[in-house]
Write a protein that holds these residues in place. Structure first.
Motif, PDB file in Angstrom:
ATOM      1  N   PRO A  23      36.133  32.706  31.069  1.00 18.34           N
ATOM      2  CA  PRO A  23      36.054  32.021  29.776  1.00 18.34           C
ATOM      3  C   PRO A  23      34.597  31.722  29.415  1.00 18.34           C
ATOM      4  O   PRO A  23      33.684  32.014  30.191  1.00 18.34           O
ATOM      5  N   THR A  24      34.391  31.124  28.254  1.00 19.49           N
ATOM      6  CA  THR A  24      33.033  30.796  27.815  1.00 19.49           C
ATOM      7  C   THR A  24      32.434  29.635  28.598  1.00 19.49           C
ATOM      8  O   THR A  24      31.230  29.492  28.644  1.00 19.49           O
ATOM      9  N   PHE A  25      33.271  28.826  29.240  1.00 17.88           N
ATOM     10  CA  PHE A  25      32.769  27.732  30.077  1.00 17.88           C
ATOM     11  C   PHE A  25      32.788  28.158  31.542  1.00 17.88           C
ATOM     12  O   PHE A  25      33.391  29.168  31.896  1.00 17.88           O
ATOM     13  N   GLU A  26      32.129  27.416  32.392  1.00 21.16           N
ATOM     14  CA  GLU A  26      32.076  27.713  33.826  1.00 21.16           C
ATOM     15  C   GLU A  26      33.265  27.046  34.526  1.00 21.16           C
ATOM     16  O   GLU A  26      33.285  25.835  34.707  1.00 21.16           O
ATOM     17  N   PRO A  27      34.306  27.819  34.917  1.00 25.29           N
ATOM     18  CA  PRO A  27      35.487  27.208  35.526  1.00 25.29           C
ATOM     19  C   PRO A  27      35.231  26.725  36.953  1.00 25.29           C
ATOM     20  O   PRO A  27      34.419  27.301  37.676  1.00 25.29           O
ATOM     21  N   GLU A  28      35.960  25.668  37.327  1.00 26.10           N
ATOM     22  CA  GLU A  28      35.897  25.158  38.697  1.00 26.10           C
ATOM     23  C   GLU A  28      36.824  25.969  39.599  1.00 26.10           C
ATOM     24  O   GLU A  28      36.536  26.181  40.770  1.00 26.10           O
ATOM     25  N   GLU A  29      37.976  26.392  39.052  1.00 26.61           N
ATOM     26  CA  GLU A  29      38.930  27.249  39.750  1.00 26.61           C
ATOM     27  C   GLU A  29      39.296  28.366  38.783  1.00 26.61           C
ATOM     28  O   GLU A  29      39.308  28.160  37.572  1.00 26.61           O
ATOM     29  N   TRP A  30      39.651  29.548  39.315  1.00 23.01           N
ATOM     30  CA  TRP A  30      40.011  30.630  38.415  1.00 23.01           C
ATOM     31  C   TRP A  30      41.133  31.454  39.007  1.00 23.01           C
ATOM     32  O   TRP A  30      41.510  31.291  40.168  1.00 23.01           O
ATOM     33  N   ILE A  31      41.653  32.363  38.231  1.00 26.68           N
ATOM     34  CA  ILE A  31      42.802  33.179  38.586  1.00 26.68           C
ATOM     35  C   ILE A  31      42.360  34.584  38.983  1.00 26.68           C
ATOM     36  O   ILE A  31      41.255  34.993  38.681  1.00 26.68           O
ATOM     37  N   GLU A  32      43.263  35.302  39.669  1.00 22.60           N
ATOM     38  CA  GLU A  32      42.979  36.670  40.101  1.00 22.60           C
ATOM     39  C   GLU A  32      43.907  37.640  39.378  1.00 22.60           C
ATOM     40  O   GLU A  32      45.120  37.424  39.345  1.00 22.60           O
ATOM     41  N   GLU A  33      43.335  38.690  38.812  1.00 22.05           N
ATOM     42  CA  GLU A  33      44.145  39.686  38.119  1.00 22.05           C
ATOM     43  C   GLU A  33      45.090  40.373  39.097  1.00 22.05           C
ATOM     44  O   GLU A  33      44.712  40.698  40.217  1.00 22.05           O
ATOM     45  N   GLY A  34      46.336  40.556  38.675  1.00 21.37           N
ATOM     46  CA  GLY A  34      47.352  41.193  39.504  1.00 21.37           C
ATOM     47  C   GLY A  34      48.130  40.225  40.374  1.00 21.37           C
ATOM     48  O   GLY A  34      49.193  40.568  40.883  1.00 21.37           O
ATOM     49  N   ARG A  35      47.639  39.032  40.547  1.00 24.18           N
ATOM     50  CA  ARG A  35      48.320  38.040  41.388  1.00 24.18           C
ATOM     51  C   ARG A  35      49.427  37.349  40.596  1.00 24.18           C
ATOM     52  O   ARG A  35      49.322  37.139  39.399  1.00 24.18           O
TER      53      ARG A  35
END
Length: 86
Positions: A23-35
């Motif tokens: 995203p345009t902001f800096e995430p603290e946690e993020w998701i993985e494609e395909g998961r």
């Protein structure tokens, strides 16, 4: 204000990530494609034509939050699947 939908006990909802772009902001946690992630709850769309907010959890049942001000992910980042349990 929007309605919050929590799947009933006889239903399991899962979200497969199809868009893990940052995203345009800096995430603290993020998701993985395909998961595939279990869905804890989701909202109705805020505007017609928009997606809705999806709150997902990790394998330990802990909610994944992009940041302290963003607690959910856009549904457009996922393919959603519903299983009806017996």
């Amino acid at each position: 204000m929007v309605n919050l939908f929590v799947p009933p006990s006889y239903m399991a909802v899962y979200a497969k990530c199809v868009d893990a772009s940052m995203p345009t902001f800096e995430p603290e946690e993020w998701i993985e494609e395909g998961r595939v992630y279990p869905v804890k709850h989701f909202t109705e769309p805020l505007n017609q034509g928009d997606g809705f907010a999806v709150t997902i959890v990790d394998e330990d049942g802990v909610e994944i939050h992009p940041s302290s001000s963003h607690w959910s992910f856009a549904s457009t980042r996922f393919e959603l699947y519903t299983l009806h349990l017996n």
